[in-house]
Scaffold this active site. Structure first.
Site, PDB file in Angstrom:
ATOM      1  N   HIS A 102       0.837  -1.207   0.000  1.00 38.50           N
ATOM      2  CA  HIS A 102       0.000   0.000   0.000  1.00 38.50           C
ATOM      3  C   HIS A 102       0.874   1.260   0.000  1.00 38.50           C
ATOM      4  O   HIS A 102       0.624   2.218  -0.742  1.00 38.50           O
ATOM      5  CB  HIS A 102      -0.860   0.068   1.271  1.00 38.50           C
ATOM      6  CG  HIS A 102      -1.936  -0.969   1.395  1.00 38.50           C
ATOM      7  ND1 HIS A 102      -2.094  -1.744   2.521  1.00 38.50           N
ATOM      8  CD2 HIS A 102      -2.930  -1.337   0.547  1.00 38.50           C
ATOM      9  CE1 HIS A 102      -3.144  -2.545   2.364  1.00 38.50           C
ATOM     10  NE2 HIS A 102      -3.660  -2.321   1.167  1.00 38.50           N
TER      11      HIS A 102
ATOM     12  N   LYS B 286     -17.073  -5.735   6.359  1.00 39.28           N
ATOM     13  CA  LYS B 286     -15.975  -6.371   7.090  1.00 39.28           C
ATOM     14  C   LYS B 286     -16.208  -6.053   8.558  1.00 39.28           C
ATOM     15  O   LYS B 286     -15.721  -5.051   9.074  1.00 39.28           O
ATOM     16  CB  LYS B 286     -14.630  -5.835   6.604  1.00 39.28           C
ATOM     17  CG  LYS B 286     -14.310  -6.320   5.205  1.00 39.28           C
ATOM     18  CD  LYS B 286     -12.886  -6.006   4.811  1.00 39.28           C
ATOM     19  CE  LYS B 286     -12.625  -6.525   3.414  1.00 39.28           C
ATOM     20  NZ  LYS B 286     -11.317  -6.138   2.895  1.00 39.28           N
TER      21      LYS B 286
ATOM     22  N   ARG C 145      -2.173  -6.084  -7.932  1.00 45.32           N
ATOM     23  CA  ARG C 145      -1.053  -7.005  -7.695  1.00 45.32           C
ATOM     24  C   ARG C 145      -1.024  -8.118  -8.730  1.00 45.32           C
ATOM     25  O   ARG C 145      -0.008  -8.382  -9.354  1.00 45.32           O
ATOM     26  CB  ARG C 145      -1.165  -7.625  -6.288  1.00 45.32           C
ATOM     27  CG  ARG C 145      -0.952  -6.642  -5.166  1.00 45.32           C
ATOM     28  CD  ARG C 145      -1.403  -7.221  -3.860  1.00 45.32           C
ATOM     29  NE  ARG C 145      -2.819  -7.554  -3.930  1.00 45.32           N
ATOM     30  CZ  ARG C 145      -3.551  -7.982  -2.922  1.00 45.32           C
ATOM     31  NH1 ARG C 145      -3.003  -8.164  -1.749  1.00 45.32           N
ATOM     32  NH2 ARG C 145      -4.825  -8.237  -3.078  1.00 45.32           N
TER      33      ARG C 145
ATOM     34  N   SER D  51      -2.985  -7.529   3.457  1.00 45.64           N
ATOM     35  CA  SER D  51      -3.229  -7.296   4.889  1.00 45.64           C
ATOM     36  C   SER D  51      -3.627  -8.600   5.575  1.00 45.64           C
ATOM     37  O   SER D  51      -3.186  -8.885   6.690  1.00 45.64           O
ATOM     38  CB  SER D  51      -4.347  -6.266   5.074  1.00 45.64           C
ATOM     39  OG  SER D  51      -3.993  -5.043   4.493  1.00 45.64           O
TER      40      SER D  51
HETATM   41  O1  PNS Z   1      -8.798  -2.597   1.026  1.00 48.73           O
HETATM   42  P1  PNS Z   1     -10.057  -3.194   0.447  1.00 48.73           P
HETATM   43  O2  PNS Z   1     -10.947  -3.735   1.537  1.00 48.73           O
HETATM   44  O3  PNS Z   1      -9.795  -4.190  -0.623  1.00 48.73           O
HETATM   45  O4  PNS Z   1     -10.847  -1.970  -0.267  1.00 48.73           O
HETATM   46  C1  PNS Z   1     -12.107  -2.153  -0.900  1.00 48.73           C
HETATM   47  C2  PNS Z   1     -12.860  -0.814  -0.829  1.00 48.73           C
HETATM   48  C3  PNS Z   1     -13.040  -0.478   0.631  1.00 48.73           C
HETATM   49  C4  PNS Z   1     -12.062   0.243  -1.542  1.00 48.73           C
HETATM   50  C5  PNS Z   1     -14.277  -0.949  -1.496  1.00 48.73           C
HETATM   51  O5  PNS Z   1     -14.963  -1.962  -0.833  1.00 48.73           O
HETATM   52  C6  PNS Z   1     -15.067   0.358  -1.429  1.00 48.73           C
HETATM   53  O6  PNS Z   1     -14.817   1.271  -2.192  1.00 48.73           O
HETATM   54  N1  PNS Z   1     -16.035   0.459  -0.481  1.00 48.73           N
HETATM   55  C7  PNS Z   1     -16.846   1.654  -0.313  1.00 48.73           C
HETATM   56  C8  PNS Z   1     -18.338   1.351  -0.484  1.00 48.73           C
HETATM   57  C9  PNS Z   1     -18.736   1.476  -1.944  1.00 48.73           C
HETATM   58  O7  PNS Z   1     -18.688   2.515  -2.552  1.00 48.73           O
HETATM   59  N2  PNS Z   1     -19.126   0.306  -2.521  1.00 48.73           N
HETATM   60  C10 PNS Z   1     -19.467   0.228  -3.925  1.00 48.73           C
HETATM   61  C11 PNS Z   1     -18.189   0.047  -4.761  1.00 48.73           C
HETATM   62  S1  PNS Z   1     -18.557   0.011  -6.485  1.00 48.73           S
END
Ligand code: PNS
Length: 171
Positions: free
Chosen positions: A25, A49, A99, A136
């Site tokens: 990150h 989560k 990745r 993570s």
């Molecule tokens: O680090 P992660 O958990 O892989 O990140 C995923 C994340 C948090 C970036 C994604 O789940 C997100 O953008 N969540 C916000 C809620 C949202 O907008 N959901 C619709 C996405 S199209």
């Protein structure tokens, strides 16, 4: 247009759970900070989560320490839709790291949905190959089973993880 007049003021958002931040990150953050005028690293308070290992406060503090050397980076958080947060922050672009090919499969639909909701594009940075296997969740698993994760996380994260393990052992 001369190169002097090319606008360089874009505000990018790098969203994630950061539970916790890894060196992968941080590498994406450092490289994106060199490309965009301002970068907001936004911790998503994600109800899907339900059991993050670190509190939002811990994650925010770890991140702030890890990006302290980058003047155009700030750390924040949001609840709800990223599309709404982009609008509230008047952000021009979403940054994500990729990745492996399997990342691309899920990120492609997410990027298209976010663009449809907000008209904001997602720009992807390829992870450095040396971090392509670092996540993570793997870092947490290795750490709590006694493995050495020092090569995979910044020092402030390792420090906070160690404190957390000590606190959990005391329970
Ligand atoms: O680090 P992660 O958990 O892989 O990140 C995923 C994340 C948090 C970036 C994604 O789940 C997100 O953008 N969540 C916000 C809620 C949202 O907008 N959901 C619709 C996405 S199209």
């Amino acid at each position: 247009m001369s190169s002097d007049s090319v606008p360089h003021g874009s505000r990018a958002i790098y969203p994630g759970s950061f539970d916790p931040l890894t060196n992968g990150h941080l590498d994406v953050i450092e490289r994106a900070a060199g490309v965009f005028g301002e970068l907001i690293v936004a911790i998503v308070v994600n109800p899907q989560k339900r059991n993050p290992m670190f509190t939002l406060d811990d994650r925010e503090k770890m991140l702030a320490r890890c990006v302290a050397h980058l003047p155009n980076v700030r750390v924040s958080h949001f609840r709800g839709l990223l599309a709404d947060y982009l609008k509230a922050q008047q952000a021009d672009v979403i940054v994500k790291g990729l990745r492996v090919v399997s990342d691309f499969e899920s990120e492609m639909s997410t990027a298209l949905m976010n663009r449809s909701l907000s008209n904001v594009d997602t720009l992807f940075l390829m992870s450095d190959a040396k971090y392509s296997f670092v996540s993570s969740s793997l870092v947490k698993e290795v750490f709590f089973l006694g493995g050495d994760v020092a090569p995979f996380v910044p020092a402030p994260v390792l420090e906070t993880m160690t404190l957390k393990r000590t606190a959990l052992k005391g329970k």
